[in-house]
Design an enzyme around this catalytic site. Structure first.
Site, short mmCIF file in Angstrom:
data_model
loop_
_atom_site.label_atom_id
_atom_site.label_comp_id
_atom_site.label_asym_id
_atom_site.label_seq_id
_atom_site.Cartn_x
_atom_site.Cartn_y
_atom_site.Cartn_z
N VAL A 172 23.46 27.27 -27.69
CA VAL A 172 24.46 28.17 -27.12
C VAL A 172 24.66 29.36 -28.04
CG1 VAL A 172 26.43 26.87 -28.11
CG2 VAL A 172 26.80 28.29 -26.10
N LYS A 173 24.88 30.50 -27.39
CA LYS A 173 25.14 31.72 -28.16
C LYS A 173 26.58 32.15 -27.90
CE LYS A 173 23.93 36.50 -27.36
NZ LYS A 173 22.87 37.49 -27.21
N THR A 174 27.32 32.41 -28.96
CA THR A 174 28.71 32.80 -28.80
C THR A 174 29.09 33.80 -29.88
OG1 THR A 174 30.90 31.92 -28.30
CG2 THR A 174 29.80 30.98 -30.23
#
Ligand code: R5P
Length: 262
Positions: A172-174
């Protein structure tokens, strides 16, 4: 996780360091000719040797990246809006898994919009994409897009990352936030930090440094690299932080040295 999926993921998250430097150049999928990417081919080419992967759309891949390039591709497969739209959350899946395979993608990626008008649609899209991608051993990167009225705080971003993991995303990219270590702890998949809008080189390197220190597996940086006065200097400095554990000042000097050399 099956062999093919693990193999693809290992092309992105480097087995030697357990870390990754992703170069994000997918901005045009809703922003059009973003500053620094007007001539995408010219911008991307000198950066390729330093990127562990390239995050982009199939249009830019096909038209602006040499097919002989060895860089793994993280293919954006969601979109359907332009910056002129009021509500950017109304995204659809725009690329079939077959085309992602045909383009030899190492992973596919899409945005989720938790708390936005089309939250349900984008989360359902993620579930569907994971089902389809897993059939082919293809990892899925979920991007936690932040709606206009959302605070980029730890509580909200932890919610987004956890939902992405629960729905089956493989990484996941955040955004980086306060209490980031707790976000990483409550997210049972690798977390990559997004670069965000252009800031000073020192600030961008500080973001990379803090992200790694607080448990991110890497960064996915775009504007702070390709809009820099020394894009190669910046990506080299980011690499040093992410893969070599280089201290901030030393990394900054890598950027400065490269800038002077040009
Ligand atoms: C946003 O959803 C896009 O995926 C961009 O790739 C992302 O924002 C990273 O680029 P930047 O570092 O310029 O924010």
């Amino acid at each position: 996780m099956d062999w093919g999926l693990k193999n693809r993921l290992s092309k992105i998250i480097q087995p030697k360091t357990g870390k990754t430097v992703m170069l994000a150049v997918d901005h045009g999928y809703f922003l059009g000719p973003t500053k620094g990417l007007e001539d995408a081919q010219k911008t991307i080419k000198p950066l390729l040797p330093y990127a562990d992967s390239l995050m982009l759309t199939r249009g830019i891949l096909r038209n602006c990246v040499d097919a002989a390039s060895r860089v793994p591709v993280v293919l954006r497969v969601s979109g359907g809006n332009s910056v002129l739209d009021e509500d950017l959350s109304n995204e659809a899946l725009t690329v079939s898994i077959e085309d992602a395979m045909r383009l030899n993608a190492a992973a596919v990626t899409m945005s989720i919009y938790v708390g936005s008008p089309h939250e349900h649609q984008t989360l359902a899209n993620l579930g569907r994409l994971v089902d389809e991608a897993q059939r082919y051993g293809m990892p899925v990167l979920a991007v936690t897009a932040v709606g206009k009225n959302m605070a980029r705080d730890s509580r909200y971003l932890s919610l987004c990352c956890r939902i992405a993991a629960e729905l089956g995303a493989h990484f996941v990219k955040t955004y980086f936030c306060e209490n980031f270590r707790a976000l990483v702890k409550s997210t049972p998949i690798p977390v990559v930090v997004a670069g965000g809008k252009k800031t000073s080189e020192k600030e961008a390197l500080t973001l990379a440094y803090n992200s790694i220190k607080e448990g991110a597996v890497g960064v996915d940086m775009g504007r702070n690299i390709f809009q820099s006065d020394s894009p190669v200097g910046m990506i080299k400095a980011v690499r040093a932080i992410v893969h070599d554990g280089t201290q901030l000042e030393k990394a900054f000097s890598i950027y400065e040295k490269e800038k002077k050399a040009r």
